[in-house]
Design a protein around this motif. Structure first.
Motif, PDB file in Angstrom:
ATOM      1  N   LYS A 101      49.122  33.802  49.363  1.00  0.00           N
ATOM      2  CA  LYS A 101      48.832  32.511  49.985  1.00  0.00           C
ATOM      3  C   LYS A 101      48.882  31.352  49.000  1.00  0.00           C
ATOM      4  O   LYS A 101      48.998  30.192  49.413  1.00  0.00           O
ATOM      5  CB  LYS A 101      47.448  32.555  50.636  1.00  0.00           C
ATOM      6  N   HIS A 102      48.780  31.661  47.708  1.00  0.00           N
ATOM      7  CA  HIS A 102      48.689  30.605  46.699  1.00  0.00           C
ATOM      8  C   HIS A 102      49.667  30.900  45.567  1.00  0.00           C
ATOM      9  O   HIS A 102      49.514  31.891  44.840  1.00  0.00           O
ATOM     10  CB  HIS A 102      47.265  30.503  46.154  1.00  0.00           C
ATOM     11  N   ALA A 103      50.636  30.023  45.395  1.00  0.00           N
ATOM     12  CA  ALA A 103      51.698  30.253  44.411  1.00  0.00           C
ATOM     13  C   ALA A 103      51.197  30.185  42.972  1.00  0.00           C
ATOM     14  O   ALA A 103      51.865  30.684  42.060  1.00  0.00           O
ATOM     15  CB  ALA A 103      52.815  29.221  44.612  1.00  0.00           C
ATOM     16  N   ASN A 104      50.037  29.578  42.742  1.00  0.00           N
ATOM     17  CA  ASN A 104      49.524  29.459  41.369  1.00  0.00           C
ATOM     18  C   ASN A 104      48.587  30.604  40.981  1.00  0.00           C
ATOM     19  O   ASN A 104      47.903  30.538  39.962  1.00  0.00           O
ATOM     20  CB  ASN A 104      48.813  28.118  41.167  1.00  0.00           C
ATOM     21  N   ILE A 105      48.553  31.660  41.805  1.00  0.00           N
ATOM     22  CA  ILE A 105      47.749  32.849  41.473  1.00  0.00           C
ATOM     23  C   ILE A 105      48.696  34.026  41.250  1.00  0.00           C
ATOM     24  O   ILE A 105      49.572  34.305  42.079  1.00  0.00           O
ATOM     25  CB  ILE A 105      46.742  33.195  42.589  1.00  0.00           C
ATOM     26  N   ARG A 106      48.509  34.717  40.126  1.00  0.00           N
ATOM     27  CA  ARG A 106      49.320  35.896  39.809  1.00  0.00           C
ATOM     28  C   ARG A 106      48.421  37.108  39.566  1.00  0.00           C
ATOM     29  O   ARG A 106      47.329  36.981  39.002  1.00  0.00           O
ATOM     30  CB  ARG A 106      50.161  35.655  38.548  1.00  0.00           C
ATOM     31  N   LEU A 107      48.899  38.267  39.970  1.00  0.00           N
ATOM     32  CA  LEU A 107      48.178  39.525  39.755  1.00  0.00           C
ATOM     33  C   LEU A 107      49.058  40.466  38.953  1.00  0.00           C
ATOM     34  O   LEU A 107      50.200  40.725  39.319  1.00  0.00           O
ATOM     35  CB  LEU A 107      47.811  40.165  41.095  1.00  0.00           C
ATOM     36  N   ILE A 108      48.505  40.966  37.862  1.00  0.00           N
ATOM     37  CA  ILE A 108      49.203  41.921  36.992  1.00  0.00           C
ATOM     38  C   ILE A 108      48.379  43.200  36.945  1.00  0.00           C
ATOM     39  O   ILE A 108      47.154  43.153  36.796  1.00  0.00           O
ATOM     40  CB  ILE A 108      49.369  41.355  35.569  1.00  0.00           C
ATOM     41  N   GLY A 109      49.023  44.345  37.069  1.00  0.00           N
ATOM     42  CA  GLY A 109      48.314  45.613  37.029  1.00  0.00           C
ATOM     43  C   GLY A 109      48.567  46.371  35.735  1.00  0.00           C
ATOM     44  O   GLY A 109      49.629  46.258  35.128  1.00  0.00           O
ATOM     45  N   GLN A 110      47.574  47.122  35.293  1.00  0.00           N
ATOM     46  CA  GLN A 110      47.734  47.998  34.140  1.00  0.00           C
ATOM     47  C   GLN A 110      46.768  49.167  34.273  1.00  0.00           C
ATOM     48  O   GLN A 110      45.789  49.105  35.023  1.00  0.00           O
ATOM     49  CB  GLN A 110      47.473  47.248  32.828  1.00  0.00           C
ATOM     50  N   GLU A 111      47.049  50.241  33.542  1.00  0.00           N
ATOM     51  CA  GLU A 111      46.101  51.353  33.495  1.00  0.00           C
ATOM     52  C   GLU A 111      44.839  50.887  32.780  1.00  0.00           C
ATOM     53  O   GLU A 111      44.874  49.957  31.971  1.00  0.00           O
ATOM     54  CB  GLU A 111      46.726  52.538  32.747  1.00  0.00           C
ATOM     55  N   ASN A 112      43.732  51.539  33.077  1.00  0.00           N
ATOM     56  CA  ASN A 112      42.451  51.120  32.502  1.00  0.00           C
ATOM     57  C   ASN A 112      42.460  51.191  30.982  1.00  0.00           C
ATOM     58  O   ASN A 112      42.667  52.237  30.398  1.00  0.00           O
ATOM     59  CB  ASN A 112      41.320  51.993  33.060  1.00  0.00           C
ATOM     60  N   GLN A 113      42.263  50.040  30.354  1.00  0.00           N
ATOM     61  CA  GLN A 113      42.229  49.944  28.893  1.00  0.00           C
ATOM     62  C   GLN A 113      41.026  49.161  28.392  1.00  0.00           C
ATOM     63  O   GLN A 113      40.858  48.984  27.188  1.00  0.00           O
ATOM     64  CB  GLN A 113      43.512  49.272  28.384  1.00  0.00           C
ATOM     65  N   GLY A 114      40.209  48.637  29.304  1.00  0.00           N
ATOM     66  CA  GLY A 114      39.043  47.878  28.905  1.00  0.00           C
ATOM     67  C   GLY A 114      39.268  46.380  29.035  1.00  0.00           C
ATOM     68  O   GLY A 114      40.401  45.901  29.097  1.00  0.00           O
ATOM     69  N   PRO A 115      38.164  45.600  29.084  1.00  0.00           N
ATOM     70  CA  PRO A 115      38.263  44.154  29.323  1.00  0.00           C
ATOM     71  C   PRO A 115      39.012  43.394  28.239  1.00  0.00           C
ATOM     72  O   PRO A 115      39.696  42.410  28.529  1.00  0.00           O
ATOM     73  CB  PRO A 115      36.794  43.700  29.397  1.00  0.00           C
ATOM     74  N   SER A 116      38.921  43.826  26.988  1.00  0.00           N
ATOM     75  CA  SER A 116      39.628  43.120  25.910  1.00  0.00           C
ATOM     76  C   SER A 116      41.137  43.210  26.096  1.00  0.00           C
ATOM     77  O   SER A 116      41.861  42.220  25.953  1.00  0.00           O
ATOM     78  CB  SER A 116      39.237  43.699  24.545  1.00  0.00           C
ATOM     79  N   ALA A 117      41.621  44.406  26.414  1.00  0.00           N
ATOM     80  CA  ALA A 117      43.061  44.586  26.642  1.00  0.00           C
ATOM     81  C   ALA A 117      43.515  43.769  27.840  1.00  0.00           C
ATOM     82  O   ALA A 117      44.606  43.179  27.831  1.00  0.00           O
ATOM     83  CB  ALA A 117      43.376  46.064  26.845  1.00  0.00           C
ATOM     84  N   ALA A 118      42.684  43.712  28.888  1.00  0.00           N
ATOM     85  CA  ALA A 118      43.033  42.932  30.071  1.00  0.00           C
ATOM     86  C   ALA A 118      43.090  41.444  29.743  1.00  0.00           C
ATOM     87  O   ALA A 118      43.993  40.720  30.191  1.00  0.00           O
ATOM     88  CB  ALA A 118      42.029  43.192  31.189  1.00  0.00           C
ATOM     89  N   ARG A 119      42.151  40.971  28.965  1.00  0.00           N
ATOM     90  CA  ARG A 119      42.157  39.558  28.565  1.00  0.00           C
ATOM     91  C   ARG A 119      43.374  39.237  27.697  1.00  0.00           C
ATOM     92  O   ARG A 119      44.001  38.184  27.853  1.00  0.00           O
ATOM     93  CB  ARG A 119      40.872  39.229  27.798  1.00  0.00           C
ATOM     94  N   ASN A 120      43.688  40.122  26.770  1.00  0.00           N
ATOM     95  CA  ASN A 120      44.862  39.897  25.918  1.00  0.00           C
ATOM     96  C   ASN A 120      46.144  39.887  26.733  1.00  0.00           C
ATOM     97  O   ASN A 120      47.070  39.115  26.458  1.00  0.00           O
ATOM     98  CB  ASN A 120      44.927  40.963  24.822  1.00  0.00           C
ATOM     99  N   ARG A 121      46.203  40.741  27.737  1.00  0.00           N
ATOM    100  CA  ARG A 121      47.379  40.764  28.625  1.00  0.00           C
ATOM    101  C   ARG A 121      47.454  39.453  29.419  1.00  0.00           C
ATOM    102  O   ARG A 121      48.550  38.895  29.611  1.00  0.00           O
ATOM    103  CB  ARG A 121      47.261  41.959  29.579  1.00  0.00           C
TER     104      ARG A 121
END
Length: 341
Positions: A56-76
């Motif tokens: 519904k909103h072009a300025n929102i993106r979702l990226i998926g990854q295997e569980n690596q912890g919040p730091s890895a998610a933030r870096n991604r």
């Protein structure tokens, strides 16, 4: 793109909608900001809720990854960010509405590396509220990193401020992966590298203490990781102190701030070790030796770890001597480990 809001997502189906709704109710054009969500291998419906928003909103993106912890998610998240400024927000928190325009304009107009703002803790079930503050004539005092830490100190959490992305790129500072207390290490590192840092007295962020969060979890494996994370943080603060500019007018004040935080980590580590009985006496002895090497143990009440007034008197005469008696601590841990869990 002026601003990238970066959200690590892991099992937050109960909160992610509230978070996103607060971000969509801001006084910014969708062309000026983006919301990047990295799903860190969630096992609930949080990613599906987020995906519905991307449709519904072009300025929102979702990226998926295997569980690596919040730091890895933030870096991604950071790798994908296109904004001049970035903001790390937790999925179970949210923002007051109609505040981001003022925050962003202050940062851009003053060419700040970092702009910090106010936060409040909220109760479970709270919903985003509209800002009731007067945003006119807000001003900031611009300081270099060491002067800022000397004057304001610093909190651990990365959701208290926005950062110029170019500063992160130039310094190479990222969230340390595979450990806890990564926020504390990240915040201290980037604050001390900043050339233009300011704090604005605006109410912006809402922080929720939720069940089974990183802070409140009682899981033994998590708490063991918590203990080792504090050791890592103590070590990195030791390195930060060694790297300070000794000629800076605020050098000694900054050293005191960092040493105080080191000792607070050391004290929290000891308390958690005794409380949860997760370490053998031999492993605990090795950790105490590490803390000593990094000058975080014995605990020094003069470092401001334990407050003031009567609390300081109690701590000086009873509390700290107890925790500074290594032989007694090891004996207490040994006896507690003999008791049933």
């Amino acid at each position: 793109m002026k601003l990238s809001i970066l959200i690590p997502l892991y099992n937050k189906e109960k909160y992610i909608e509230r978070c996103l709704e607060s971000l969509l109710a801001q006084d910014l054009s969708p062309n000026d900001y983006e919301i990047i969500i990295v799903d860190d291998g969630s096992k609930d419906s949080g990613p599906l809720i987020a995906k519905n928003y991307t449709e519904k909103h072009a300025n929102i993106r979702l990226i998926g990854q295997e569980n690596q912890g919040p730091s890895a998610a933030r870096n991604r998240c950071l790798e994908a960010a296109k904004g001049d400024y970035v903001y790390f927000l937790d999925a179970d928190d949210y923002l007051v509405t109609y505040v981001l325009h003022t925050i962003l304009e202050l940062a851009l107009q003053n060419e700040l590396d970092i702009l910090e703002f106010n936060t409040k803790q909220i109760v479970e079930g709270s919903i985003p509220e509209k800002s009731s503050q007067n945003h006119q004539d807000v001003s900031v005092k611009i300081l270099d990193g060491m002067s800022y830490v000397s004057e304001h100190g610093f909190k651990n959490e990365a959701w208290r401020y926005i950062i110029k992305k170019k500063k992160l790129v130039a310094t190479g500072i990222r969230f340390m992966e595979g450990t806890l207390f990564e926020d504390a290490i990240f915040t201290a590192s980037i604050f001390l590298k900043a050339n233009k840092l300011a704090k604005v007295n605006l109410d912006v962020h809402r922080y929720a203490v939720v069940e089974n969060s990183i802070v409140t979890s009682k899981d033994p494996a998590h708490n063991l990781k918590f203990i080792h994370g504090m050791v890592t943080a103590v070590e990195h603060f030791h390195e930060l102190i060694k790297g300070l500019d000794g000629s800076h007018v605020n050098y000694h004040k900054v050293v005191k701030q960092l040493k105080s935080r080191q000792q607070a980590f050391g004290l929290a580590l000891i308390i958690r070790t005794i409380k949860y009985r997760l370490l053998s006496t031999e492993d605990f002895k090795k950790i105490l030796m590490k803390l000593t090497m990094f000058e975080a143990y014995p605990i020094n009440y003069r470092k401001g770890v334990v407050g003031s007034g009567m609390k300081r008197v109690f701590s000086k005469t009873i509390f700290i001597p107890f925790f500074n008696n290594k032989t007694f601590l090891l004996l207490v841990l040994k006896l507690l480990r003999l008791l049933p869990a």
